[in-house]
Design an enzyme around this catalytic site. Structure first.
Site, mmCIF file in Angstrom:
data_model
loop_
_atom_site.group_PDB
_atom_site.id
_atom_site.type_symbol
_atom_site.label_atom_id
_atom_site.label_comp_id
_atom_site.label_asym_id
_atom_site.label_seq_id
_atom_site.Cartn_x
_atom_site.Cartn_y
_atom_site.Cartn_z
ATOM 1 N N ARG A 23 43.396 -48.721 32.522
ATOM 2 C CA ARG A 23 42.162 -48.190 33.159
ATOM 3 C C ARG A 23 41.503 -49.258 34.025
ATOM 4 N NH1 ARG A 23 39.114 -47.347 27.801
ATOM 5 N NH2 ARG A 23 40.179 -49.347 27.588
ATOM 6 N N GLU A 28 33.274 -59.627 28.110
ATOM 7 C CA GLU A 28 31.921 -59.945 27.718
ATOM 8 C C GLU A 28 31.342 -60.953 28.718
ATOM 9 O OE1 GLU A 28 31.921 -61.449 23.725
ATOM 10 O OE2 GLU A 28 32.733 -59.592 22.862
ATOM 11 N N GLN A 46 14.837 -62.672 31.451
ATOM 12 C CA GLN A 46 14.801 -61.917 32.717
ATOM 13 C C GLN A 46 16.181 -61.948 33.348
ATOM 14 O OE1 GLN A 46 11.387 -62.685 35.350
ATOM 15 N NE2 GLN A 46 12.802 -62.775 37.105
ATOM 16 N N ASP A 47 16.591 -60.809 33.906
ATOM 17 C CA ASP A 47 17.836 -60.727 34.671
ATOM 18 C C ASP A 47 17.475 -60.527 36.135
ATOM 19 O OD1 ASP A 47 20.315 -58.983 32.581
ATOM 20 O OD2 ASP A 47 19.263 -60.882 32.337
ATOM 21 N N ASN A 48 18.212 -61.207 37.000
ATOM 22 C CA ASN A 48 17.981 -61.077 38.445
ATOM 23 C C ASN A 48 19.272 -60.678 39.137
ATOM 24 O OD1 ASN A 48 15.340 -62.029 38.100
ATOM 25 N ND2 ASN A 48 15.934 -64.174 38.461
ATOM 26 N N HIS A 61 16.464 -74.256 44.755
ATOM 27 C CA HIS A 61 15.263 -73.842 44.045
ATOM 28 C C HIS A 61 15.327 -74.244 42.575
ATOM 29 C CE1 HIS A 61 15.343 -70.247 47.068
ATOM 30 N NE2 HIS A 61 14.930 -71.373 47.651
ATOM 31 N N LYS A 71 19.515 -71.131 33.898
ATOM 32 C CA LYS A 71 20.119 -69.970 34.573
ATOM 33 C C LYS A 71 21.584 -69.837 34.176
ATOM 34 C CE LYS A 71 17.064 -70.856 38.454
ATOM 35 N NZ LYS A 71 16.922 -71.546 39.737
ATOM 36 N N HIS A 118 18.985 -75.374 42.165
ATOM 37 C CA HIS A 118 20.118 -74.429 42.237
ATOM 38 C C HIS A 118 20.136 -73.751 43.593
ATOM 39 C CE1 HIS A 118 21.853 -70.301 41.530
ATOM 40 N NE2 HIS A 118 22.879 -71.132 41.377
ATOM 41 N N TYR A 131 22.172 -62.986 37.591
ATOM 42 C CA TYR A 131 21.910 -64.107 36.702
ATOM 43 C C TYR A 131 20.803 -63.802 35.699
ATOM 44 C CZ TYR A 131 18.622 -65.374 40.555
ATOM 45 O OH TYR A 131 17.667 -65.382 41.540
ATOM 46 N N LYS A 168 11.298 -69.691 54.691
ATOM 47 C CA LYS A 168 10.761 -70.514 53.587
ATOM 48 C C LYS A 168 11.729 -71.633 53.240
ATOM 49 C CE LYS A 168 11.381 -69.374 49.266
ATOM 50 N NZ LYS A 168 11.413 -68.804 47.894
ATOM 51 N N ASP A 169 12.995 -71.313 53.083
ATOM 52 C CA ASP A 169 13.978 -72.328 52.662
ATOM 53 C C ASP A 169 14.224 -73.349 53.764
ATOM 54 O OD1 ASP A 169 16.109 -70.342 50.414
ATOM 55 O OD2 ASP A 169 14.090 -71.192 50.199
HETATM 56 C C1 LIG Z 1 13.023 -65.448 42.187
HETATM 57 C C2 LIG Z 1 12.178 -64.204 42.171
HETATM 58 C C3 LIG Z 1 11.689 -63.633 43.343
HETATM 59 N N1 LIG Z 1 10.939 -62.503 43.286
HETATM 60 C C4 LIG Z 1 10.464 -61.919 44.537
HETATM 61 C C5 LIG Z 1 9.438 -62.760 45.268
HETATM 62 C C6 LIG Z 1 10.038 -63.018 46.612
HETATM 63 O O1 LIG Z 1 9.169 -62.655 47.650
HETATM 64 C C7 LIG Z 1 11.319 -62.194 46.702
HETATM 65 C C8 LIG Z 1 12.481 -63.006 47.221
HETATM 66 O O2 LIG Z 1 12.502 -64.196 46.457
HETATM 67 P P1 LIG Z 1 13.267 -65.449 46.979
HETATM 68 O O3 LIG Z 1 13.260 -65.490 48.477
HETATM 69 O O4 LIG Z 1 12.700 -66.634 46.239
HETATM 70 O O5 LIG Z 1 14.766 -65.141 46.483
HETATM 71 P P2 LIG Z 1 15.929 -66.219 46.426
HETATM 72 O O6 LIG Z 1 15.914 -67.093 47.640
HETATM 73 O O7 LIG Z 1 17.163 -65.480 46.090
HETATM 74 O O8 LIG Z 1 15.505 -67.135 45.192
HETATM 75 C C9 LIG Z 1 16.376 -67.421 44.132
HETATM 76 O O9 LIG Z 1 17.405 -68.199 44.658
HETATM 77 C C10 LIG Z 1 17.894 -69.299 43.944
HETATM 78 C C11 LIG Z 1 19.365 -69.402 44.181
HETATM 79 C C12 LIG Z 1 17.549 -69.368 42.522
HETATM 80 O O10 LIG Z 1 18.238 -69.999 41.729
HETATM 81 C C13 LIG Z 1 16.288 -68.767 42.060
HETATM 82 O O11 LIG Z 1 16.574 -67.884 40.978
HETATM 83 C C14 LIG Z 1 15.517 -68.049 43.068
HETATM 84 O O12 LIG Z 1 14.643 -69.003 43.662
HETATM 85 O O13 LIG Z 1 11.592 -61.764 45.378
HETATM 86 C C15 LIG Z 1 10.612 -61.881 42.094
HETATM 87 O O14 LIG Z 1 9.918 -60.848 42.082
HETATM 88 N N2 LIG Z 1 11.068 -62.436 40.918
HETATM 89 C C16 LIG Z 1 11.840 -63.568 40.915
HETATM 90 O O15 LIG Z 1 12.239 -64.012 39.816
#
Ligand SMILES: Cc1cn([C@H]2C[C@H](O)[C@@H](COP(=O)(O)OP(=O)(O)O[C@H]3O[C@H](C)C(=O)[C@H](O)[C@H]3O)O2)c(=O)[nH]c1=O
Length: 182
Positions: A23, A28, A46-48, A61, A71, A118, A131, A168-169
């Site tokens: 299949r 895991e 929290q899961d993202n 970050h 993470k 990270h 993650y 931002k970055d």
């Molecule tokens: C991280 C995060 C973001 N947000 C909202 C707030 C921001 O306006 C929007 C986009 O966030 P951001 O631009 O910070 O997303 P990434 O650039 O993917 O950030 C992540 O990228 C690197 C690789 C990481 O390791 C961190 O987990 C995290 O900083 O999502 C949330 O609502 N909850 C959250 O936990």
């Protein structure tokens, strides 16, 4: 599930055992008891998930303070080069980086403890990055360092002109210009 140490104390590669049959596959992606037996005794709160186009670079970050984040990261579609940077001031590997390809194909995961910057760059369109984190989102305690900080000299695998970062970055400071909370 294999737990593979890396040259940086605390950063661990996890290789799931993949069960295959007519299949498809089963594996895991988290097991509290196995993780604890292998020194990763954490509570994930929290899961993202993020979806990235090819060349998207998210990072570098970290989140400090009362909700500092460890993470557990993996890719469920596509592939990334994932980078962890040790900024624990008392660490013998302070400033050292570890990078690894995480992909749908290799199903590998990486555990990144508190105290690390990270980031990752997506190598394919619509790469899905998933993650678990050990601290809830706490924007006030987010820190960031610019992806090309010469202190780390990270060799990102795509040409500069193919890298896609958020405004931002792109404007993040260098490590030397922040108050390192770790
Ligand atoms: C991280 C995060 C973001 N947000 C909202 C707030 C921001 O306006 C929007 C986009 O966030 P951001 O631009 O910070 O997303 P990434 O650039 O993917 O950030 C992540 O990228 C690197 C690789 C990481 O390791 C961190 O987990 C995290 O900083 O999502 C949330 O609502 N909850 C959250 O936990």
């Amino acid at each position: 599930m294999n737990f593979v140490k890396t040259p940086i104390e605390g950063v661990v590669i996890i290789e799931p055992k993949i069960w295959e049959d007519n299949r498809g596959q089963f594996f895991e992606t988290y097991n509290e008891a196995l993780f604890r037996e292998n020194g990763i005794d954490e509570k994930f709160v929290q899961d993202n998930q993020s979806v990235s186009c090819k060349g998207a670079l998210r990072g570098l970050h970290a989140q400090a303070g009362p909700h500092a984040q460890g993470k557990l990261v993996r890719v469920i579609k596509g592939s990334v080069i994932d980078v962890a940077v040790d900024i624990r001031k008392n660490s013998p590997t302070f400033g050292q980086t570890f990078h690894i390809e995480l992909s749908e194909a290799n199903a590998k995961m990486l555990w990144i403890p508190v105290g690390f910057l990270h980031g990752f760059v997506a190598l394919e369109e619509n790469t899905i990055f998933c993650y678990k984190v050990t601290g809830k989102y706490d924007k006030a305690n987010e820190i960031g360092v610019r992806y090309n900080d010469p202190t780390f000299n990270i060799q990102w695998p795509l040409p500069q002109e193919e890298l896609i970062l958020s405004d931002k970055d792109l404007q993040l400071p260098l490590l030397a210009d922040i108050n390192n909370p770790f």
